[in-house]
Design a protein around this motif. Structure first.
Motif: not given
Length: 793
Positions: A71, A174-175, A396, A452, A464, A466, A468, A537
């Motif tokens: 993360r 997302t990340l 975050y 996120q 959580t 997130g 993008r 997700s």
């Protein structure tokens, strides 16, 4: 089974003397003095493995904390609410896993299709089993030291001086942004240290195997540390060419990585990494795995005699098989610890990759003298992210990402004097002794913003979310030139030559897309040792362009474009630590729906003499199943790791699939077939991996050990058409080693004897649709006996 070259099962085959220049270089590198005096300064780089003394080994055995960056901040892997498998560098070294194609022997839900550096792919949960398409990214993202690798082949080098591998399953957009609809393989190398670290290792074995590795790390000044690692690997190969009695799928690989770590204080560090790798080999040599009657009839008509039994690991070809790869890169990662506990990170990177092949058509006559696709690729990337302090109600990570890739390829075919009778079934002089070349190019610009955050609703319950947003542009062009050579031809021969090899220009092709990725997750810490989580997700993979002429002359340039791939995923899992931290059990259920699944294959349409590359959205796919992982220390000195998965991967809709050769080579064959309800290519339903090490202490600092591993995967479809001729049987592989470690002066000596594929199992890493209804396959490495000596000091 006995050795292929000796009546004795374990007699070393063609064991060469080492390359003494390389051994000397590595030894000298390992003996280089640290340029600054060793100090008690606590300013160090990332922690790396150090020699384990006998006294340390007597300490009570418990599982240590594993830190991951799943993360984008350092966390205990058992506290991260997502399916993640972590393999340390020590495990890779102990199990002698140093090639990408061996990773599926230690990771759950992973399939690696490997022919050579260009035709390789990593699939997670059955998603991503596609042969190379230069204008399309993989569904599973591969990262090296936080840098996305734009081509799967960029990861095809010896895994050298690795800190750890992290496998994240499911969409990670997302990340880890860049088309990660199936998962992420995150590779981290060991960083420079301010305390001295030096090692040298030499290995030798059957089939002329030799590998030399060396590392030196230490302080250059009070604030600057350096690290240099190098390797050289070679072997003779294990596929015999009966045409000339040479062996194929061997060659040489070598590489070097140099790093600097600048750390003037506790609030700032900068790590600069440069690496270079090259390969000169005959990899990509495949056996004839299965074929329709047309292949055998055409081969006999031109006087060829291909080998019919793939398990003999033999070919009969008269042309060159060769692969040349040159690649490297440079990255700079800077981290600032800001006031208030914030952390700012910047990662700037450049990488390049150059691949050049030479391939035969699997015959011992000159129908095709040489064919392949040469690729030049370079990429730039920049990521900036900010991580908030932790410990409060809300924390975050947010940031921005930019990526540019410029790729060009050259597709070439050198036809021999027997091209017409083999490819056309009649001698029209249309293709004989001609040379055809086509160029493709694509430039990709990708930009993303991401964030996120985690709300700690109670001291046990976390939520959580997130998001993008990625905007991507792709500009491409494909051009084929008029053929050269060949005799002047008129009539039907001239028509065939023009249709098959004539000039074509696609003009400028463009794709534009905006792709959102999102994550929602709930986790609950039932006890300090039990975490439960559930997540939803969404991930998207951008569209692509087929950089081969393929169907464009008849179907138009738009037939070269393929739309995006979209994935929706649901996870439910638990992570537990039991028996005073001597046992970890993690398990999860997953369900993933893929819409617009991107697929690429090669097949020969009725009436065509050319293999056509087809890139399309293959309808909908569902992947669902169960994953399980366990790590245990049942008694002192014994470490066991087990992971496995049940993975049901099915086409929910694939009505325009290519037909298998047993259908397409028949008279009045349909143009397409319906694979709805069938299994997805390359996806084994059952995967299980077990490995362990037992070590004990003797007098005088001697520590013997034994290791063993067993990996199993069930059968899988070999090619996108689900042909019965290309189905890959299930197989299990066993590896063993025995050795001893001894404290010697200020270091540790490690000597071992190892056996890979101990029971000499015949297995295959990938299948490939080829000419005239034939299928070729990439052979896995046979039983190999060897020995290694390593000294860490």
């Amino acid at each position: 089974m006995t050795s292929r070259h000796s009546p004795f099962p374990f007699k070393p085959r063609r064991l060469r003397a080492p390359d003494y220049a390389v051994v000397l270089l590595l030894a000298l590198g390992g003996a280089l003095p640290v340029l600054a005096e060793e100090t008690e300064d606590a300013t160090t780089g990332s922690e790396t493995s150090k020699p384990v003394s006998a006294a340390q080994a007597k300490a009570d055995a418990t599982l240590g904390k594993v830190t991951v960056t799943a993360r984008r901040r350092e966390e205990d892997s058992q506290k991260v609410p997502t399916p993640i498998t972590v393999v340390g560098g020590e495990t890779l070294e102990t199990q002698r896993v140093y090639k990408v194609q061996d990773l599926q022997q230690i990771l759950p839900s992973v399939n690696v299709a490997f022919i050579h550096a260009r035709q390789s792919s990593i699939a997670v949960r059955g998603i991503g089993n596609n042969p190379a398409s230069d204008g399309l990214e993989g569904s599973a993202g591969v990262y090296l030291d936080n840098v996305y690798l734009g081509r799967p082949g960029m990861a095809v080098f010896d895994l050298l001086d690795i800190e750890q591998l992290e496998l994240l399953r499911g969409p990670q957009g997302t990340l880890f942004g860049k088309n990660t609809t199936a998962g992420v393989l995150n590779i981290s190398t060991r960083a420079p240290t301010f305390t001295p670290e030096r090692s040298v290792e030499v290995s030798g074995g059957q089939d002329g195997y030799f590998q030399g590795k060396g590392t030196v790390s230490g302080a250059l000044t009070d604030t600057l540390a350096g690290r240099v690692s190098a390797y050289r690997t070679r072997d003779d190969g294990y596929i015999k060419n009966v045409h000339d009695d040479n062996y194929l799928n061997g060659g040489e690989r070598q590489g070097i990585r140099g790093q600097l770590l600048f750390k003037p204080n506790e609030d700032f560090d900068l790590r600069w990494i440069n690496d270079y790798n090259e390969e000169d080999s005959s990899n990509g040599s495949m056996v004839v795995y299965g074929a329709a009657d047309r292949f055998w009839q055409r081969a006999a008509a031109v006087g060829a005699s291909p080998i019919r039994d793939p398990d003999r690991h033999k070919v009969n070809i008269n042309s060159r098989q060769h692969v040349s790869v040159h690649q490297g890169g440079s990255s700079v990662e800077a981290n600032w610890n800001l006031n208030g506990g914030y952390k700012l990170t910047s990662i700037s990177a450049y990488r390049y990759w150059h691949f050049t092949p030479a391939n035969d058509e699997q015959l011992n006559v000159s129908a095709i003298n040489n064919t392949g696709v040469e690729v030049h690729d370079r990429q730039f990337s920049q990521e900036i992210r900010l991580a908030s302090p932790t410990g409060g109600f809300f924390d975050y990570v947010l940031g921005a990402y930019a990526f540019n890739q410029n790729l060009g390829n050259k597709t070439f075919t050198d036809y021999g004097p027997l091209a017409d009778p083999y490819l056309l079934g009649a001698n029209l002089n249309a293709l004989n002794n001609t040379y055809s070349k086509a160029n493709g190019k694509i430039e990709t610009d990708s930009f993303a913003l991401f964030a996120q955050g985690t709300w700690h609703l109670t001291d046990k319950l976390d939520f959580t979310a997130g998001l993008r947003g990625t905007y991507e542009e792709k500009d491409a062009k494909v051009e084929r030139f008029d053929p050269v050579g060949g005799a002047p031809v008129t009539g039907v021969g001239a028509v065939v030559r023009r249709n098959q090899l004539g000039a074509y220009d696609s003009g400028d092709l463009s794709l534009y897309s905006f792709a959102p990725s999102a994550l929602l997750s709930l986790s609950y810490q039932f006890t300090d040792d039990l975490l439960g989580y559930a997540s939803l997700s969404h991930g998207e993979k951008s569209g692509g362009v087929n950089l081969a002429v393929a169907s464009a002359p008849t179907a138009g340039a738009d037939s070269l474009l393929v739309g995006p791939e979209r994935a929706n995923d649901a996870e439910l899992g638990i992570k537990t630590t039991l028996f005073d931290n001597r046992l970890q059990l993690n398990t999860n259920l997953f369900w993933t729906g893929i819409h617009g699944y991107q697929a690429t294959t090669l097949y020969q349409p009725p009436g065509s003499t050319q293999l056509v590359s087809v890139l399309s959205n293959a309808g909908s796919v569902r992947s669902r199943g169960l994953e399980f992982e366990a790590t245990a220390l049942p008694i002192r000195g014994l470490t066991l790791n087990f992971n496995g998965s049940y993975n049901d991967v099915t086409y929910l809709s694939f009505k325009d699939a290519p037909c298998p050769a047993e259908v397409s080579t028949q008279a009045n064959a349909p143009a397409t077939c319906d694979l709805t309800g069938d299994r997805v290519v390359g996806a084994s339903k059952w995967i299980a991996n077990l490995n362990g090490e037992y070590a004990w202490n003797l007098d005088d600092g001697i520590r013997p050990y034994v290791t063993g591993s067993y990996s199993y995967r069930s059968e899988a479809e070999g090619t996108l058409d689900n042909s019965d001729l290309s189905k890959i049987d299930g197989y299990g592989l066993a590896n063993f080693s025995v050795g001893l470690r001894k404290d010697l002066d200020d270091g540790q000596l490690d000597a071992s004897v190892w056996l890979k594929n101990a029971f000499d199992k015949d297995y295959y890493l990938a299948a490939f649709a080829s000419i005239n209804g034939s299928y070729t396959a990439s052979v896995g490495q046979p039983r190999t006996l060897g020995a290694s000596v390593r000294y860490d000091f």
